[in-house]
Structure formats: structure tokens, C-alpha cells
Design a protein around this motif. Structure first.
Motif, PDB file in Angstrom:
ATOM      1  N   ILE A 139      48.589  59.493  17.897  1.00  0.00           N
ATOM      2  CA  ILE A 139      47.569  58.597  18.440  1.00  0.00           C
ATOM      3  C   ILE A 139      46.530  58.340  17.355  1.00  0.00           C
ATOM      4  O   ILE A 139      45.972  59.280  16.788  1.00  0.00           O
ATOM      5  CB  ILE A 139      46.884  59.208  19.674  1.00  0.00           C
ATOM      6  CG1 ILE A 139      47.920  59.453  20.774  1.00  0.00           C
ATOM      7  CG2 ILE A 139      45.780  58.291  20.200  1.00  0.00           C
ATOM      8  CD1 ILE A 139      47.368  60.163  22.004  1.00  0.00           C
ATOM      9  N   GLU A 140      46.292  57.088  17.047  1.00  0.00           N
ATOM     10  CA  GLU A 140      45.304  56.745  16.028  1.00  0.00           C
ATOM     11  C   GLU A 140      44.256  55.793  16.593  1.00  0.00           C
ATOM     12  O   GLU A 140      44.529  55.001  17.486  1.00  0.00           O
ATOM     13  CB  GLU A 140      45.984  56.104  14.804  1.00  0.00           C
ATOM     14  CG  GLU A 140      46.718  54.814  15.079  1.00  0.00           C
ATOM     15  CD  GLU A 140      47.348  54.207  13.835  1.00  0.00           C
ATOM     16  OE1 GLU A 140      47.564  54.961  12.854  1.00  0.00           O
ATOM     17  OE2 GLU A 140      47.626  52.987  13.846  1.00  0.00           O
ATOM     18  N   GLY A 141      43.028  55.932  16.082  1.00  0.00           N
ATOM     19  CA  GLY A 141      41.949  55.045  16.489  1.00  0.00           C
ATOM     20  C   GLY A 141      41.131  55.547  17.668  1.00  0.00           C
ATOM     21  O   GLY A 141      40.121  54.941  18.024  1.00  0.00           O
ATOM     22  N   ALA A 142      41.551  56.655  18.264  1.00  0.00           N
ATOM     23  CA  ALA A 142      40.842  57.177  19.445  1.00  0.00           C
ATOM     24  C   ALA A 142      39.908  58.308  19.047  1.00  0.00           C
ATOM     25  O   ALA A 142      40.202  59.076  18.126  1.00  0.00           O
ATOM     26  CB  ALA A 142      41.839  57.668  20.488  1.00  0.00           C
ATOM     27  N   LYS A 196      37.555  62.933  22.168  1.00  0.00           N
ATOM     28  CA  LYS A 196      37.474  63.069  23.627  1.00  0.00           C
ATOM     29  C   LYS A 196      38.491  62.165  24.316  1.00  0.00           C
ATOM     30  O   LYS A 196      39.151  62.575  25.284  1.00  0.00           O
ATOM     31  CB  LYS A 196      36.062  62.724  24.098  1.00  0.00           C
ATOM     32  CG  LYS A 196      35.817  63.045  25.572  1.00  0.00           C
ATOM     33  CD  LYS A 196      34.344  62.955  25.916  1.00  0.00           C
ATOM     34  CE  LYS A 196      34.088  63.403  27.343  1.00  0.00           C
ATOM     35  NZ  LYS A 196      32.650  63.399  27.689  1.00  0.00           N
ATOM     36  N   LEU A 197      38.652  60.945  23.822  1.00  0.00           N
ATOM     37  CA  LEU A 197      39.614  60.021  24.425  1.00  0.00           C
ATOM     38  C   LEU A 197      41.041  60.514  24.190  1.00  0.00           C
ATOM     39  O   LEU A 197      41.870  60.497  25.102  1.00  0.00           O
ATOM     40  CB  LEU A 197      39.430  58.620  23.842  1.00  0.00           C
ATOM     41  CG  LEU A 197      40.386  57.538  24.372  1.00  0.00           C
ATOM     42  CD1 LEU A 197      40.229  57.369  25.874  1.00  0.00           C
ATOM     43  CD2 LEU A 197      40.138  56.210  23.658  1.00  0.00           C
ATOM     44  N   GLU A 198      41.312  60.950  22.976  1.00  0.00           N
ATOM     45  CA  GLU A 198      42.661  61.441  22.661  1.00  0.00           C
ATOM     46  C   GLU A 198      43.028  62.638  23.530  1.00  0.00           C
ATOM     47  O   GLU A 198      44.166  62.769  23.994  1.00  0.00           O
ATOM     48  CB  GLU A 198      42.751  61.809  21.184  1.00  0.00           C
ATOM     49  CG  GLU A 198      44.138  62.243  20.763  1.00  0.00           C
ATOM     50  CD  GLU A 198      44.299  62.440  19.281  1.00  0.00           C
ATOM     51  OE1 GLU A 198      45.354  62.979  18.870  1.00  0.00           O
ATOM     52  OE2 GLU A 198      43.381  62.059  18.524  1.00  0.00           O
ATOM     53  N   VAL A 206      45.330  48.312  22.981  1.00  0.00           N
ATOM     54  CA  VAL A 206      46.266  49.380  22.635  1.00  0.00           C
ATOM     55  C   VAL A 206      47.633  48.779  22.312  1.00  0.00           C
ATOM     56  O   VAL A 206      48.039  47.786  22.898  1.00  0.00           O
ATOM     57  CB  VAL A 206      46.392  50.405  23.799  1.00  0.00           C
ATOM     58  CG1 VAL A 206      46.898  49.745  25.070  1.00  0.00           C
ATOM     59  CG2 VAL A 206      47.291  51.558  23.400  1.00  0.00           C
ATOM     60  N   SER A 207      48.298  49.367  21.347  1.00  0.00           N
ATOM     61  CA  SER A 207      49.681  49.002  21.054  1.00  0.00           C
ATOM     62  C   SER A 207      50.504  50.285  21.005  1.00  0.00           C
ATOM     63  O   SER A 207      50.017  51.340  20.578  1.00  0.00           O
ATOM     64  CB  SER A 207      49.786  48.252  19.720  1.00  0.00           C
ATOM     65  OG  SER A 207      49.487  49.109  18.631  1.00  0.00           O
ATOM     66  N   SER A 222      48.388  53.133  18.959  1.00  0.00           N
ATOM     67  CA  SER A 222      47.196  52.676  18.234  1.00  0.00           C
ATOM     68  C   SER A 222      46.181  52.158  19.237  1.00  0.00           C
ATOM     69  O   SER A 222      46.465  51.234  20.005  1.00  0.00           O
ATOM     70  CB  SER A 222      47.552  51.569  17.238  1.00  0.00           C
ATOM     71  OG  SER A 222      48.489  52.037  16.285  1.00  0.00           O
ATOM     72  N   VAL A 223      45.000  52.765  19.215  1.00  0.00           N
ATOM     73  CA  VAL A 223      43.970  52.454  20.212  1.00  0.00           C
ATOM     74  C   VAL A 223      42.745  51.840  19.541  1.00  0.00           C
ATOM     75  O   VAL A 223      42.314  52.290  18.480  1.00  0.00           O
ATOM     76  CB  VAL A 223      43.544  53.732  20.970  1.00  0.00           C
ATOM     77  CG1 VAL A 223      42.366  53.437  21.900  1.00  0.00           C
ATOM     78  CG2 VAL A 223      44.709  54.289  21.759  1.00  0.00           C
ATOM     79  N   GLU A 224      42.214  50.816  20.159  1.00  0.00           N
ATOM     80  CA  GLU A 224      40.905  50.279  19.760  1.00  0.00           C
ATOM     81  C   GLU A 224      39.940  50.609  20.893  1.00  0.00           C
ATOM     82  O   GLU A 224      40.052  50.071  21.992  1.00  0.00           O
ATOM     83  CB  GLU A 224      40.964  48.766  19.541  1.00  0.00           C
ATOM     84  CG  GLU A 224      39.647  48.172  19.065  1.00  0.00           C
ATOM     85  CD  GLU A 224      39.718  46.680  18.837  1.00  0.00           C
ATOM     86  OE1 GLU A 224      38.702  45.988  19.111  1.00  0.00           O
ATOM     87  OE2 GLU A 224      40.773  46.184  18.412  1.00  0.00           O
ATOM     88  N   GLU A 225      39.043  51.529  20.607  1.00  0.00           N
ATOM     89  CA  GLU A 225      38.127  52.008  21.636  1.00  0.00           C
ATOM     90  C   GLU A 225      36.924  51.078  21.767  1.00  0.00           C
ATOM     91  O   GLU A 225      36.496  50.461  20.787  1.00  0.00           O
ATOM     92  CB  GLU A 225      37.657  53.419  21.271  1.00  0.00           C
ATOM     93  CG  GLU A 225      37.122  54.216  22.420  1.00  0.00           C
ATOM     94  CD  GLU A 225      36.990  55.694  22.100  1.00  0.00           C
ATOM     95  OE1 GLU A 225      36.300  56.397  22.849  1.00  0.00           O
ATOM     96  OE2 GLU A 225      37.586  56.144  21.089  1.00  0.00           O
ATOM     97  N   ARG A 226      36.398  50.966  22.964  1.00  0.00           N
ATOM     98  CA  ARG A 226      35.217  50.131  23.175  1.00  0.00           C
ATOM     99  C   ARG A 226      34.036  50.679  22.372  1.00  0.00           C
ATOM    100  O   ARG A 226      33.836  51.884  22.282  1.00  0.00           O
ATOM    101  CB  ARG A 226      34.835  50.085  24.661  1.00  0.00           C
ATOM    102  CG  ARG A 226      35.832  49.316  25.506  1.00  0.00           C
ATOM    103  CD  ARG A 226      35.350  49.143  26.932  1.00  0.00           C
ATOM    104  NE  ARG A 226      36.367  48.489  27.730  1.00  0.00           N
ATOM    105  CZ  ARG A 226      36.535  47.171  27.786  1.00  0.00           C
ATOM    106  NH1 ARG A 226      35.739  46.377  27.099  1.00  0.00           N
ATOM    107  NH2 ARG A 226      37.483  46.645  28.529  1.00  0.00           N
TER     108      ARG A 226
END
Length: 230
Positions: free
Chosen positions: A37-40, A43-45, A81-82, A94-98
Motif C-alpha cells: 500500500i502506497e500513499g496512505a 493510520k489509514l494503512e 485509489v487504484s 495506490s491511495v491518494e488521501e484527502r
């Protein structure tokens, strides 16, 4: 007869290839060993651990990546997310967090608000940052305040806005970092903020301002020492 024999032979060969292919795709080499998991944030991960446990060791060919994407997208903290395969037995998420832009005091709680006005977390979810504080009692007030901020933050007021709230149906107050107040409403134009910001910085360099009212044709300015207004 030769034609029938050829057709039968081709059919048997095709079925054999399909069966072999299915057998091959079920081999242990395709069991998921790694989920990256990348970009998180940490805490989110961490909140994705139950999902990871559900799919780890399962055959990657049996996993619907679209379902994983949908599940992660349900988390209000996730902007985009992808999900894709990155190896025979690995998945890359791959996450783009707010990104927070405001604090919001609403219904006895303090939330995080992004640039789109989406509530997605609590004050304690983030290390203290220097964001403007929105105080509102209804979704209607939040919408009106965000409209005001959209115009005010496009001017030199942007970096000195400390707090903003609705005093009543006719007044929205913007509290600046020096304690001065900008009185406005949702009908004040962007041009009015532009001129008002230039005027504010010019006048405040000479005398401390109590408030500036942008709601009327003329700019109303009251200085701290001026009890009658100006």
C-alpha cells in the motif's frame, strides 16, 4: 469423415489446453504473498489490515481487483485509489488521501474538512496544523461559508484568516490573525474582497482595525480607537 475427425481432434485439443490452463492458474505460485500500500498515512494503512487478511494467501486469479478498489473507496478519507497486480502473487494499492484544508466545529465536534468541503476525520486524527477554523450549526451554513472562503482566499486575506462563522442570516464574520473582523455575506463579490484586502493592509499599517464591512457599496472601517465607526 475426415472433416468430422479433424473437428473432434481440434475440440479435444482445445479442451485440453483450457483444462491445462486452468490447472496452471491454480498453482501455489499465484497465492498472494505481498500486498503493498502506497500513499496512505500510517493510520489509514493500519485500517486496511482486516482487508489484507481477507485476501492474503488466496489465489490472485480468483480475486476481483474492482471489489478491492470499491471497498477502499468507501473510506471517506480516501480521495482516489487504484488497485493492480504488480507480480505473480502481489497486489499494489495506490491511495491518494484527502488533504485537510479547514477545521470545522459542527454539532459539538471538531472535524477535518478538505478543499471540496468533505468532512472526513476528527481533529485528533491529525497533528495540529494552522488551518482556518469554520464554526457552523448546519450544512447550509457550511455551504455559505465555503462560498465566502472561495472568494476571500483568492485575495491577500488568504494567509491571515483565522476563523469564520455565521453570526446571523445577514452577517458572516471572518476573524483575521490580528483579531480584526471582516463582515461579509454570501453575496459579496470576489472584486469586493480584492479591493477590500488592499485597503485593509494599507489602513492597518497605520492604525489597528477593529472591523471592515464589505456588505455595502462603500467600505465601512472601524478602528479600535474609533468608538463611533468610520
Amino acid at each position: 469423415m475426415k472433416l468430422i475427425f479433424r473437428i473432434a481432434l481440434i475440440t479435444l485439443f482445445t479442451l485440453g489446453v483450457i483444462k491445462t490452463d486452468r490447472f496452471f492458474l491454480k498453482k501455489p505460485v499465484f497465492e498472494i504473498k505481498n500486498i503493498k500500500i502506497e500513499g496512505a498515512s500510517e493510520k489509514l494503512e493500519k485500517s486496511f489490515e482486516p482487508l489484507k487478511e481477507q485476501i492474503i494467501s488466496k489465489n490472485i486469479n480468483d480475486i476481483n481487483l474492482g471489489d478491492i478498489k470499491k471497498k477502499i473507496s468507501e473510506d471517506v478519507r480516501v480521495q482516489k485509489v487504484s488497485v493492480k497486480r504488480n507480480s505473480l502473487n502481489g497486489i499494489l494499492i495506490s491511495v491518494e488521501e484527502r488533504e485537510p484544508k479547514y477545521y470545522l466545529q459542527y454539532k459539538k465536534n471538531i472535524y477535518l474538512l478538505d478543499k471540496e468541503g468533505k468532512i472526513y476525520g476528527y481533529l485528533n486524527d491529525l497533528k495540529k496544523r494552522d488551518f482556518p477554523f469554520i464554526v457552523a450549526d448546519s450544512e447550509e451554513e457550511i455551504e455559505a461559508i465555503l462560498g465566502v472562503l472561495d472568494k476571500a482566499e483568492a485575495t491577500d486575506f488568504k494567509d491571515i484568516i483565522s476563523q469564520i462563522y455565521t453570526e446571523n442570516k445577514k452577517i458572516i464574520k471572518i476573524v483575521l490573525s490580528d483579531g480584526a473582523v471582516i463582515k461579509t455575506d454570501k453575496n459579496v463579490t470576489k472584486e469586493k474582497y480584492d479591493t477590500g484586502s488592499y485597503l485593509f493592509f494599507d489602513l492597518s499599517s497605520r492604525k489597528k482595525i477593529d472591523y471592515m464591512d464589505l456588505r455595502y457599496e462603500d467600505y465601512i472601517v472601524k478602528y479600535m480607537e474609533d468608538k463611533n465607526g468610520r
